[in-house]
Every structure is written in C-alpha cells, then in structure tokens.
Design an enzyme around this catalytic site. Structure first.
Site, mmCIF file in Angstrom:
data_model
loop_
_atom_site.group_PDB
_atom_site.id
_atom_site.type_symbol
_atom_site.label_atom_id
_atom_site.label_comp_id
_atom_site.label_asym_id
_atom_site.label_seq_id
_atom_site.Cartn_x
_atom_site.Cartn_y
_atom_site.Cartn_z
ATOM 1 N N CYS A 25 -0.371 -10.620 3.083
ATOM 2 C CA CYS A 25 0.183 -11.714 2.276
ATOM 3 C C CYS A 25 -0.014 -11.458 0.789
ATOM 4 O O CYS A 25 0.782 -11.899 -0.033
ATOM 5 C CB CYS A 25 -0.457 -13.040 2.682
ATOM 6 S SG CYS A 25 0.067 -13.620 4.310
ATOM 7 N N CYS A 65 3.203 -0.156 -7.028
ATOM 8 C CA CYS A 65 3.438 -1.398 -6.286
ATOM 9 C C CYS A 65 2.423 -2.406 -6.811
ATOM 10 O O CYS A 65 1.792 -2.178 -7.852
ATOM 11 C CB CYS A 65 3.336 -1.196 -4.772
ATOM 12 S SG CYS A 65 1.679 -0.826 -4.168
#
Length: 475
Positions: free
Chosen positions: A283, A432
């Site tokens: 998440c 990222c």
C-alpha cells in the site's frame, strides 16, 4: 469470447484495463490468451516452465478452478474468469462474566438482539482477541471490538504513528505522530470503552514470539501489510487451533475471510507460496483508498463478534471480495486443500519457519545482485558531471505528484518491450517511490539480456526528497 476480470494489482500490465475480452473455451486457454495479449503480464502469471504461479488463483462461476478441472475448466461463451492474486491487513468461556448495570446500559442495543442477548454479551466480555497491527485494518477492528464490549483486546505493533498514516488509520490522531502505535491505540480504545482490558505488545511479531503471544487469546485478527507476517500468523493459528480473521487491502480492492477452522481452509490453501518480492506492490507503493481499510476492518470486526457469540454464518470457506471503486461485492468458494503443507492430510510443516527466507526477502547468493546508489552519492555524481540516464517506472497518476527532472518515463509494464530506448553505454538509475518496484524493473531488464549498468535509487524518490531536494514532497 471470455471476459477476464483484472485485479488492481495487475492492471499496470494491462494498460489499466479492468476487463479484458479474450478467445478461449477453458480457463487455461483464456489466461494464455491474456498473457499473449499483454506479454509483460506473462511472468507475473506463469513460472518459467509454464505453470500458473502459486499466488495466482483463477475463479470460474465463483469456484476456484483447483477444485474443478484446473486449467481445463470450461468457461462458457460470454462467461467470466476472475484472477485473484495475493495482496501487498472460538468464543471465550463466559463463566463468571456477569454483566454489571453499567454494562447493561452500555450494551443495551446488543442485548435487544435475540441473536446476541445477555448470553452473547457475556461471551464478548469473556473473549480475548489479539490484533496483529494497529494500522488501516487494525484501527476499525480495535474501535468496534472495544465498543462491542470484547473483554480483552491485545495489540501487536512495533511501529510509530506517521503523518501519512492518518489518511486511513483513524485510531490515531495528529497529536499522536511519533508515538508508538500501540500506545496511541490503547488511549483511543480506553476513551471509547474504559471497561475493556487492553494489552499492548510493542514488538515485532516473529517466529520466536508468535506461539507464546497467540496462546493467551481466543481469536487472532490479521491486519498485517506484508506476506511474511501473513504466513507466520496463518501457521501459528493452525498449530494452536486458533481462528484467524483475515483481511487485506490494496488500492480499491479488499478481501476478507476466516481461516483456521477444522472444516475450512487456511491461508496456505489459497496461496501456497507468496509472490516474489516486489511483484505485488505494498500500500505504501501502490496506494489505498482511505475508507477501504475501514470497510474491510469493520467486516473483520463483524466476523470476530459472530465467531465469539456463535450461531451465525461466518466467512468460513468463503472469500469476500470488495471493489470500492465499483462498489461491488463478490463471494468466492474456498476449499480446504488436502495437500496443504500445514493443514492438509499429510502436513510437511510442523513448526514455524524462517518466513523472510520463505518470502524471498533474504539475499539469494545464486542470483545476480541489484546495484544500488544512495541519494547523496547520486548527487555527488551529478555534481561531478557524470552522465546518467534516469528511468522513471511510475504510473502517470503518481508522476503527477512529483516529477524528477529529465527522467525518461517508462512504466514498469512497458520496460521489456521498450528496452531499446535505453543507451547501454550510459549508467541508468531507476526511480520509483521507495526503491522497491525499481528492483523489479531492473530484474526485468537483466532477464531480458540488457547489457548496460543498472542502478537502483536506494529508498527511491522519497530519499531524494529527504536528503537532497527538500523542495520535493515526500509521499
């Protein structure tokens, strides 16, 4: 024509498509057609020898193909095939648990329900429930179990409250930032119901302490956010004959069920082994709709209360799937796997194992290492004038949060087919959010035969924002 329903965790490889129509008459033909249509998805669905990966389940007509004819299971024309991957959250003895006048007043709305009544409320008062995690799932679990009058609530968590938690972890508040989560959660529980006994375990759950911690509780509610802890919770519950109320969330998808009963499956029956590290984002990387853990955690609380009171129909042998974006529920049948290594007829696992190694989190000396570079070292190289190509593998909606100057944008699912856009003579740094998905991207290019130097920005763009460019947001 068969419609394949794509979960959020895999949509990065289907150009964000939620449904893909393919030709085929069986589950195997359909999923192979899907892989051929989206080659980057193939390694996520199949092993090198063409077998469906253990953490991928296919359902036809609400039933797992493993309980039907496997990949040969027929799928009717215009039928649906659903992909369900693993994703990145008994009753007590009520002897002597008489209700006081204060408790009768507090729980009167329960007492008016014939399915619960006085006897059911006594069971709740006598029950002991251990919550693994006090985050997105643990927050509503703890609040509603406390409000319901569960007598003893144990909290296992070693983390501290971070501001980014507050978007969904409603048991904590802004003033709790920096405090141990178990301390913050205990204060909130006591504020709702001072009659509840709250036991805090400010420690990491490990194979060394799990059996001892679980032994003193009737039900274990799993609100974790990583695979190694999920398998640890599952195995400990099976060994101790404890009920495991399971929930998990990712982006807009939620799952809930009850594991650990003699007649029902365990977590390993559904997912014999975890996905490789980085394949399924957490998440923290993929995001989660703030209310989703509240919905799934509340379902876990409802299941826990029903298991304690008895007489209800719990989610045993049934996997509840929830899509918050489409506001849809689906229920899938889960079967006990007779060959399960933990709860099957001839189990091969009889004690808790090294779950980090099982989930592939320990370094494999036989695999090619991924080279990393810290944000500060990268800044030094740039200051020295080194030529570097930056590859941002994030999706467009994530790049809208923050952009890295002069980075070439190649989403993770497109890396292999766009490999020729990279210059092997120049070092490439992959970007990222926290440096996890970029490892998977580097592995993808290594396996595809790319010859240039590939570097992973350690801890991702968040590290660059913290250590180098403080004008950039940490998200």
């Amino acid at each position: 024509m068969i419609k394949i329903l794509i979960p959020y965790a895999l949509r990065a490889f289907t150009e964000r498509s939620a449904e893909v129509d393919v030709q085929g008459g069986t589950a195997g033909e359909a999923v192979n057609a899907l892989a051929n249509a989206y080659p980057a998805l193939k390694t996520h669905l199949f092993t090198e020898d063409g077998q469906l990966r253990d953490f991928i389940n296919l359902f036809v007509g609400g039933a797992n193909i493993n309980s039907l004819q496997g990949l040969n299971t027929p799928v009717a024309d215009n039928g649906e095939l659903m992909i369900v991957p693993a994703i990145a959250g008994g009753s007590g003895d009520n002897t002597g648990a008489e209700l006081t006048n204060e408790e009768i007043g507090r729980y009167s709305r329960h007492l008016l329900l014939p399915e619960i009544g006085v006897e059911g409320q006594k069971k709740l008062k006598a029950a002991k429930v251990l919550l693994i995690g006090t985050g997105g799932l643990g927050a509503p679990l703890a609040l509603y179990l406390a409000a319901a009058g569960v007598g003893t609530i144990g909290l296992v968590d070693f983390d501290v409250v971070d501001e980014s938690n507050l978007q969904r972890q409603i048991i904590h508040s802004t003033r709790d930032v920096g405090r141990p989560k178990v301390a913050s959660a205990k204060d909130r529980i006591k504020g709702i119901n001072p009659l509840v006994n709250v036991v805090t375990h400010n420690e990491m759950l490990t194979s060394k302490n799990a059996m001892e911690l679980f032994a003193g509780y009737d039900i274990i509610a799993d609100g974790t956010d990583n695979f190694q802890t999920r398998y640890l919770v599952n195995d400990a519950c099976v060994f101790l004959n404890k009920l495991n109320v399971y929930g998990s969330v990712f982006q807009f998808d939620g799952q809930a069920t009850v594991f650990g009963t003699k007649e029902g499956p365990c977590y390993r029956c559904l997912y014999p082994s975890p996905p490789p590290p980085g394949l399924v984002p957490s998440c923290a990387e993929g995001g989660v709709m703030g209310v989703l853990p509240g919905i799934i955690g509340t379902i876990q609380a409802a299941e826990t209360i029903k298991l304690i009171v008895g007489g209800a129909k719990p989610l045993i042998g049934r996997l509840l799937l929830f899509d918050a974006w489409r506001m849809s529920f689906r229920e899938l049948k889960l079967d006990k796997n007779p060959d399960c290594p933990v709860c099957g007829k001839n189990p091969t696992i009889h004690e808790l194992i090294d779950y980090e190694q099982f989930c592939g989190l320990k370094k494999n000396t036989g695999s090619k290492p991924v080279d990393t570079i810290t944000a500060l070292d990268l800044k030094k190289r740039l200051d020295n004038g080194d030529k570097i190509q930056f590859i941002d593998i994030r999706e467009p909606h994530e790049r809208a949060i923050v952009k890295f100057p002069d980075a070439k944008v190649i989403p993770l699912g497109q890396l292999e087919r766009r490999m020729e856009e990279l210059d092997p003579s120049i070092d490439a740094v992959f970007l990222c959010k926290i440096g996890q998905r970029s490892i998977l991207g580097i592995r993808t290019l290594q396996d595809a035969g790319y010859k240039g130097k590939l570097l992973n920005l350690q801890d991702g763009l968040n590290a660059w924002a913290r250590d180098v460019d403080k004008s950039m947001p940490v998200y």
